[in-house]
Design an enzyme around this catalytic site. Structure first.
Site, short mmCIF file in Angstrom:
data_model
loop_
_atom_site.label_atom_id
_atom_site.label_comp_id
_atom_site.label_asym_id
_atom_site.label_seq_id
_atom_site.Cartn_x
_atom_site.Cartn_y
_atom_site.Cartn_z
N ASN A 39 0.82 -1.21 0.00
CA ASN A 39 0.00 0.00 0.00
C ASN A 39 0.87 1.27 0.00
O ASN A 39 1.66 1.49 0.91
CB ASN A 39 -0.89 -0.04 1.26
N HIS A 124 -14.22 -4.65 10.83
CA HIS A 124 -13.99 -3.36 11.49
C HIS A 124 -15.31 -2.66 11.81
O HIS A 124 -16.10 -2.41 10.90
CB HIS A 124 -13.23 -2.40 10.57
N ARG A 149 -13.36 -5.72 15.48
CA ARG A 149 -12.40 -4.67 15.85
C ARG A 149 -13.16 -3.37 16.04
O ARG A 149 -13.97 -3.01 15.17
CB ARG A 149 -11.36 -4.50 14.74
N TYR A 161 -7.21 7.89 12.51
CA TYR A 161 -7.07 6.88 11.47
C TYR A 161 -7.95 5.66 11.78
O TYR A 161 -8.01 5.21 12.91
CB TYR A 161 -5.60 6.45 11.31
N ASP A 212 -6.93 -1.60 17.77
CA ASP A 212 -5.64 -1.35 17.13
C ASP A 212 -5.11 0.03 17.54
O ASP A 212 -5.81 1.03 17.36
CB ASP A 212 -5.86 -1.39 15.60
N HIS A 214 -2.05 1.18 16.43
CA HIS A 214 -1.23 1.69 15.33
C HIS A 214 0.17 2.18 15.72
O HIS A 214 0.64 3.20 15.20
CB HIS A 214 -1.97 2.79 14.57
N GLU A 238 -3.72 -4.40 19.58
CA GLU A 238 -2.78 -4.53 18.45
C GLU A 238 -1.82 -3.34 18.37
O GLU A 238 -2.24 -2.19 18.57
CB GLU A 238 -3.65 -4.60 17.19
N GLU A 264 1.99 -6.76 11.52
CA GLU A 264 1.49 -6.56 10.15
C GLU A 264 2.55 -5.91 9.26
O GLU A 264 2.47 -6.04 8.05
CB GLU A 264 0.18 -5.76 10.14
N ARG A 285 0.89 -11.11 13.41
CA ARG A 285 -0.01 -10.51 12.42
C ARG A 285 0.53 -10.49 11.00
O ARG A 285 0.00 -9.78 10.14
CB ARG A 285 -0.28 -9.06 12.84
N HIS A 314 -2.97 -9.98 9.08
CA HIS A 314 -3.44 -8.69 8.57
C HIS A 314 -4.31 -8.94 7.34
O HIS A 314 -3.91 -9.68 6.45
CB HIS A 314 -2.18 -7.91 8.16
N ASP A 318 -6.34 -3.46 1.32
CA ASP A 318 -5.17 -3.31 0.44
C ASP A 318 -4.40 -4.61 0.30
O ASP A 318 -3.41 -4.67 -0.44
CB ASP A 318 -4.26 -2.17 0.92
N GLU A 341 -8.07 -11.23 9.92
CA GLU A 341 -8.72 -9.93 9.69
C GLU A 341 -9.39 -9.96 8.33
O GLU A 341 -8.78 -10.36 7.33
CB GLU A 341 -7.68 -8.80 9.73
N TRP A 404 3.71 5.36 12.36
CA TRP A 404 2.53 4.74 11.73
C TRP A 404 2.19 3.52 12.51
O TRP A 404 2.98 2.71 12.79
CB TRP A 404 2.82 4.35 10.28
C1 GCO Z 1 -5.13 -3.07 10.13
C2 GCO Z 1 -4.15 -2.09 9.66
C3 GCO Z 1 -4.64 -1.17 8.60
C4 GCO Z 1 -3.42 -0.54 7.93
C5 GCO Z 1 -3.43 -0.56 6.44
C6 GCO Z 1 -2.08 -0.20 5.89
O1 GCO Z 1 -4.98 -3.53 11.26
O2 GCO Z 1 -5.98 -3.42 9.34
O3 GCO Z 1 -3.49 -1.48 10.70
O4 GCO Z 1 -5.52 -0.27 9.20
O5 GCO Z 1 -3.24 0.73 8.35
O6 GCO Z 1 -3.71 -1.83 6.02
O7 GCO Z 1 -1.95 -0.57 4.58
MG MG Z 2 -3.35 -2.86 12.33
#
Ligand code: GCO
Ligand code: MG
Length: 404
Positions: A39, A124, A149, A161, A212, A214, A238, A264, A285, A314, A318, A341, A404
């Site tokens: 991605n 989600h 989630r 996000y 999550d 992040h 997560e 991930e 993940r 994950h 994407d 997921e 991130w």
């Molecule tokens: C998740 C991820 C996504 C990512 C995205 C990045 O747990 O699904 O953290 O939210 O941010 O897939 O490409």
């Molecule tokens: Mg994640």
């Protein structure tokens, strides 16, 4: 020899989202598909495949799956990293696909056959305010979901996000530069326990809740959050801290019994080794596409199995439906599986990649088509031009860039 690889194509496409797809063909007409999507870095992996990997594959025996993996990984001086490993992952998936199609068997059968009746998944649910989030949770529950989630807005912030204010949640924004957001980890750590408490209260004791963070917290904030979430009994928390600082998770682990998931953004078994061997996480993940394909993911899961860690791959939109297929085939056949997921896809993505796997009532099934069971509809696939799209960059309130 008519069973050799004789064509290697890399398709960059954009049916709503950007995807990089590898298509291998053998001289006797078998096709194997692999996903190589990274991605926001799609063209880098497309070039790696077409300029550096494709020419090496022509003429090789597609049945030598492990040898080709070792050749592309150990045989090159520069290795590891998301671009290399997604390229190798795509080749590996395509080779398993060819093997399945040649054998007339679904890939999960080649991996040892089913160990479970269905592959548990989570989707989600998000809402800016708690009432909207609870409505979203109800939609998942009505669908039969057992794992959800949950993410929400944070008072005082405009954007968070993973949480859209309308219902159209699109993680990557098109444009030459990533959009920017402001985020306040302290405000988030104060608010998140109230959110999870409200969801637990609303959804009752039986549903599994995931959340999550992040990679945006310090070890101390992460430990505080894990502790504060204990009464809400999460399935997992997560990505609490940046993934490079693996020792940080030992500190978090010492302070909370909330189960931890990470990985991930990991690409090899060596990225996972320390956390798994030291039992610092409960779920690993790695996604099949970003961690070197089926062959390498199986090794990660085997290492995890020895140490009581489960797979929780994950699976955002994407990760293309081809990698999703590969992951579901592993989910059907790997014993230490936790949950897949499954964010779901826009309708056009399902149309671009017609697939035998299916989702219903909160669970996934691999289907019984030979190989990975995914085809391409090239008219849909190429109906929108590729343009760059990026996940937002987040800064703290004082303007410094956040992880991130
Ligand atoms: C998740 C991820 C996504 C990512 C995205 C990045 O747990 O699904 O953290 O939210 O941010 O897939 O490409
Ligand atoms: Mg994640």
């Amino acid at each position: 020899m008519n069973d050799r690889i004789d064509s290697v194509e890399v398709l960059v496409s954009s049916p709503v989202r950007n995807y990089v797809t590898l298509r291998l063909r053998t001289a006797d007409g078998l096709v194997g598909l692999g996903d190589a999507t990274v991605n926001g870095r799609e063209l880098a992996v497309a070039s790696y495949l077409s300029d550096h990997v494709g020419p090496l594959l022509e003429g090789l025996d597609p049945g030598r799956i492990e040898d080709i993996w070792q050749y592309l990984y150990r045989g090159a001086y520069w290795r590891r990293g998301p671009i290399t490993m997604a390229a190798i992952g795509a080749v590996d998936m395509a080779l398993w696909d060819i093997l399945g199609r040649r054998a007339g068997l679904p890939v999960y059968q080649l991996l040892g056959g089913r160990v479970r009746d269905h592959v548990p998944s989570y989707g989600h649910a998000f809402g800016w305010e708690i009432p909207q989030l609870l409505d979203a949770v109800d939609i998942h529950l009505a669908r039969g979901a057992r794992h959800i989630r949950v993410q929400s807005g944070v008072p005082g912030l405009d954007k968070v996000y993973g949480v859209s204010k309308d219902l159209d949640y699109e993680p990557a924004g098109r444009g030459a530069r990533p959009p920017e957001e402001r985020f306040d980890p302290e405000a988030y750590v104060r608010h998140a326990p109230k959110v999870l408490e409200a969801v637990r209260e609303h959804a009752g004791p039986d549903v599994e809740l995931l959340h999550d963070a992040h990679h945006r917290l310090t070890p101390t904030q992460a430990a505080q959050l894990g502790k504060a979430l204990e009464p809400s009994r999460l399935f997992w928390l997560e990505d609490v801290t940046p993934a490079e600082d693996q020792e940080a998770l030992r500190f978090v682990r010492q302070h909370t019994t909330t189960p931890l998931a990470i990985g991930e953004v990991f690409n090899t078994i060596w990225d996972c080794q320390y956390l798994i061997e030291n039992r610092l996480i409960d779920y690993i993940r790695t996604a099949v596409v970003h961690a070197g394909g089926i062959s390498h993911s199986r090794k990660i899961y085997a290492l995890a199995e020895v140490h009581g860690v489960k797979a929780g791959p994950h699976g955002p939109s994407d990760v293309s439906p081809i990698a999703m297929a590969a992951s579901i085939h592993m989910g059907a056949s790997v014993h230490n599986w936790g949950v897949q997921e499954y964010m779901g896809y826009p309708e056009k993505v399902h149309d671009a990649f017609p697939h035998a796997w299916s989702y219903s009532d909160g669970v996934l099934q691999p289907g019984d088509a030979a190989g990975l069971g995914v085809e391409l509809d090239e008219a849909v696939l190429s109906s929108e031009p590729y343009t760059t799209a990026y996940l937002p960059t987040a800064r703290r309130l004082d303007g410094t860039v956040l992880d991130w």
